[in-house]
Motif scaffolding. Sequence first.
Motif, PDB file in Angstrom:
ATOM      1  N   ARG A  33       0.830  -1.205   0.000  1.00 52.83           N
ATOM      2  CA  ARG A  33       0.000   0.000   0.000  1.00 52.83           C
ATOM      3  C   ARG A  33       0.868   1.259   0.000  1.00 52.83           C
ATOM      4  O   ARG A  33       0.551   2.241  -0.676  1.00 52.83           O
ATOM      5  CB  ARG A  33      -0.924   0.009   1.220  1.00 52.83           C
ATOM      6  CG  ARG A  33      -1.935   1.150   1.182  1.00 52.83           C
ATOM      7  CD  ARG A  33      -2.867   1.145   2.364  1.00 52.83           C
ATOM      8  NE  ARG A  33      -3.852   2.213   2.239  1.00 52.83           N
ATOM      9  CZ  ARG A  33      -4.674   2.554   3.207  1.00 52.83           C
ATOM     10  NH1 ARG A  33      -4.651   1.908   4.363  1.00 52.83           N
ATOM     11  NH2 ARG A  33      -5.539   3.538   3.027  1.00 52.83           N
ATOM     12  N   ASN A  34       1.969   1.236   0.753  1.00 55.94           N
ATOM     13  CA  ASN A  34       2.856   2.397   0.772  1.00 55.94           C
ATOM     14  C   ASN A  34       3.490   2.640  -0.592  1.00 55.94           C
ATOM     15  O   ASN A  34       3.685   3.789  -1.001  1.00 55.94           O
ATOM     16  CB  ASN A  34       3.937   2.227   1.836  1.00 55.94           C
ATOM     17  CG  ASN A  34       3.423   2.477   3.241  1.00 55.94           C
ATOM     18  OD1 ASN A  34       2.388   3.110   3.432  1.00 55.94           O
ATOM     19  ND2 ASN A  34       4.141   1.969   4.231  1.00 55.94           N
ATOM     20  N   GLN A  35       3.808   1.568  -1.300  1.00 53.11           N
ATOM     21  CA  GLN A  35       4.358   1.726  -2.648  1.00 53.11           C
ATOM     22  C   GLN A  35       3.316   2.332  -3.583  1.00 53.11           C
ATOM     23  O   GLN A  35       3.633   3.193  -4.414  1.00 53.11           O
ATOM     24  CB  GLN A  35       4.833   0.382  -3.187  1.00 53.11           C
ATOM     25  CG  GLN A  35       6.115  -0.127  -2.549  1.00 53.11           C
ATOM     26  CD  GLN A  35       6.467  -1.525  -3.003  1.00 53.11           C
ATOM     27  OE1 GLN A  35       5.610  -2.406  -3.067  1.00 53.11           O
ATOM     28  NE2 GLN A  35       7.735  -1.736  -3.320  1.00 53.11           N
ATOM     29  N   SER A  58     -10.514   9.051  -9.637  1.00 53.62           N
ATOM     30  CA  SER A  58      -9.852   7.755  -9.804  1.00 53.62           C
ATOM     31  C   SER A  58     -10.213   6.782  -8.690  1.00 53.62           C
ATOM     32  O   SER A  58      -9.932   7.030  -7.515  1.00 53.62           O
ATOM     33  CB  SER A  58      -8.331   7.948  -9.834  1.00 53.62           C
ATOM     34  OG  SER A  58      -7.664   6.711  -9.750  1.00 53.62           O
ATOM     35  N   ASP A  59     -10.815   5.659  -9.059  1.00 58.04           N
ATOM     36  CA  ASP A  59     -11.106   4.611  -8.069  1.00 58.04           C
ATOM     37  C   ASP A  59      -9.811   4.017  -7.522  1.00 58.04           C
ATOM     38  O   ASP A  59      -9.750   3.621  -6.355  1.00 58.04           O
ATOM     39  CB  ASP A  59     -11.955   3.505  -8.711  1.00 58.04           C
ATOM     40  CG  ASP A  59     -13.377   3.957  -9.006  1.00 58.04           C
ATOM     41  OD1 ASP A  59     -13.899   4.817  -8.274  1.00 58.04           O
ATOM     42  OD2 ASP A  59     -13.966   3.441  -9.976  1.00 58.04           O
ATOM     43  N   ASP A  60      -8.785   3.940  -8.360  1.00 58.53           N
ATOM     44  CA  ASP A  60      -7.496   3.409  -7.915  1.00 58.53           C
ATOM     45  C   ASP A  60      -6.901   4.280  -6.812  1.00 58.53           C
ATOM     46  O   ASP A  60      -6.426   3.772  -5.790  1.00 58.53           O
ATOM     47  CB  ASP A  60      -6.513   3.330  -9.085  1.00 58.53           C
ATOM     48  CG  ASP A  60      -6.951   2.363 -10.166  1.00 58.53           C
ATOM     49  OD1 ASP A  60      -7.431   1.264  -9.811  1.00 58.53           O
ATOM     50  OD2 ASP A  60      -6.821   2.696 -11.353  1.00 58.53           O
ATOM     51  N   ARG A  90      -8.944   3.956  -3.547  1.00 55.28           N
ATOM     52  CA  ARG A  90      -8.698   2.683  -2.866  1.00 55.28           C
ATOM     53  C   ARG A  90      -7.333   2.690  -2.182  1.00 55.28           C
ATOM     54  O   ARG A  90      -7.200   2.281  -1.032  1.00 55.28           O
ATOM     55  CB  ARG A  90      -8.762   1.541  -3.884  1.00 55.28           C
ATOM     56  CG  ARG A  90      -8.532   0.156  -3.264  1.00 55.28           C
ATOM     57  CD  ARG A  90      -8.369  -0.917  -4.312  1.00 55.28           C
ATOM     58  NE  ARG A  90      -7.201  -0.690  -5.144  1.00 55.28           N
ATOM     59  CZ  ARG A  90      -7.260  -0.322  -6.423  1.00 55.28           C
ATOM     60  NH1 ARG A  90      -8.427  -0.181  -7.021  1.00 55.28           N
ATOM     61  NH2 ARG A  90      -6.150  -0.125  -7.109  1.00 55.28           N
ATOM     62  N   ASP A  91      -6.316   3.159  -2.896  1.00 54.33           N
ATOM     63  CA  ASP A  91      -4.959   3.131  -2.343  1.00 54.33           C
ATOM     64  C   ASP A  91      -4.808   4.039  -1.121  1.00 54.33           C
ATOM     65  O   ASP A  91      -4.036   3.737  -0.210  1.00 54.33           O
ATOM     66  CB  ASP A  91      -3.943   3.528  -3.415  1.00 54.33           C
ATOM     67  CG  ASP A  91      -3.814   2.474  -4.508  1.00 54.33           C
ATOM     68  OD1 ASP A  91      -4.298   1.340  -4.300  1.00 54.33           O
ATOM     69  OD2 ASP A  91      -3.234   2.779  -5.568  1.00 54.33           O
ATOM     70  N   TRP A  92      -5.528   5.132  -1.104  1.00 54.15           N
ATOM     71  CA  TRP A  92      -5.426   6.068   0.018  1.00 54.15           C
ATOM     72  C   TRP A  92      -6.544   5.909   1.032  1.00 54.15           C
ATOM     73  O   TRP A  92      -6.540   6.584   2.074  1.00 54.15           O
ATOM     74  CB  TRP A  92      -5.393   7.512  -0.500  1.00 54.15           C
ATOM     75  CG  TRP A  92      -4.043   7.889  -1.021  1.00 54.15           C
ATOM     76  CD1 TRP A  92      -3.579   7.755  -2.302  1.00 54.15           C
ATOM     77  CD2 TRP A  92      -2.952   8.423  -0.268  1.00 54.15           C
ATOM     78  NE1 TRP A  92      -2.283   8.185  -2.397  1.00 54.15           N
ATOM     79  CE2 TRP A  92      -1.867   8.605  -1.162  1.00 54.15           C
ATOM     80  CE3 TRP A  92      -2.791   8.781   1.071  1.00 54.15           C
ATOM     81  CZ2 TRP A  92      -0.635   9.118  -0.746  1.00 54.15           C
ATOM     82  CZ3 TRP A  92      -1.566   9.286   1.473  1.00 54.15           C
ATOM     83  CH2 TRP A  92      -0.500   9.461   0.572  1.00 54.15           C
ATOM     84  N   GLY A  93      -7.502   5.042   0.755  1.00 62.74           N
ATOM     85  CA  GLY A  93      -8.591   4.817   1.705  1.00 62.74           C
ATOM     86  C   GLY A  93      -9.492   6.023   1.880  1.00 62.74           C
ATOM     87  O   GLY A  93      -9.964   6.295   2.998  1.00 62.74           O
TER      88      GLY A  93
END
Length: 210
Positions: free
Chosen positions: A140-142, A186-188, A191-194
């Motif tokens: 997730r951090n990446q 962006s859904d991506d 999701r990545d940042w919650g």
Amino acid sequence: MPLDMDIARRARTHLELFSSPVCRLSRAYPGDRFLADARASPARRYDPESRLRDWWDAETVAEFEARAQCLARLYNGFEVVGTHVRGNKTLGENIADFGGIKAAYHAWLSWFVDDHCKDVDPDKMPMTFKLCRRAARPTRNQRKLFWVSYGQNWCDKERDQSLKLSVKTDEHAPDRFRVNGPLSQSDDFARDWGCPAGSPMNPKAKCSLW
């Protein structure tokens, strides 16, 4: 209208040109946005052989224009130093930004899987190779770092007078909206940042062109 897989493949090829792992995050974006721009108006009026002709059917054109106007309305709502961004004036560049960052992100994910499993021989260890590819995924951090890297492309400081002039004359949106515009849709990214559903960076109703 899903992300054009030809765009994704070309974006991944562009990504391979970068040797630094950090650069492989979102630095491929500037080249990839031109791939998206090639699908935008007026470039879309040229066929794959660069001939000027209408090669999209009427249904595709209508859907494209409806989705493009969603972007125009989104940017019309952005304001800087008391001046609203002109959504239609900046539309072509906004389309390129949206497509470029989406292509770069998915190209990076594809590269990550290949790089993670590069030492596993698919012929000698087919099951291990299959399991490796299934499990390969950035942390997730990446994934967060990808978006931070993208935002740094547009990190700057301008005088108010310069911002007002650019809003009136530039076909590009102000830099802050070249980040918050595409990423808020962006859904991506969400999701990545919650990002909570309904929050400014994850609205329930989003614009999606590709």
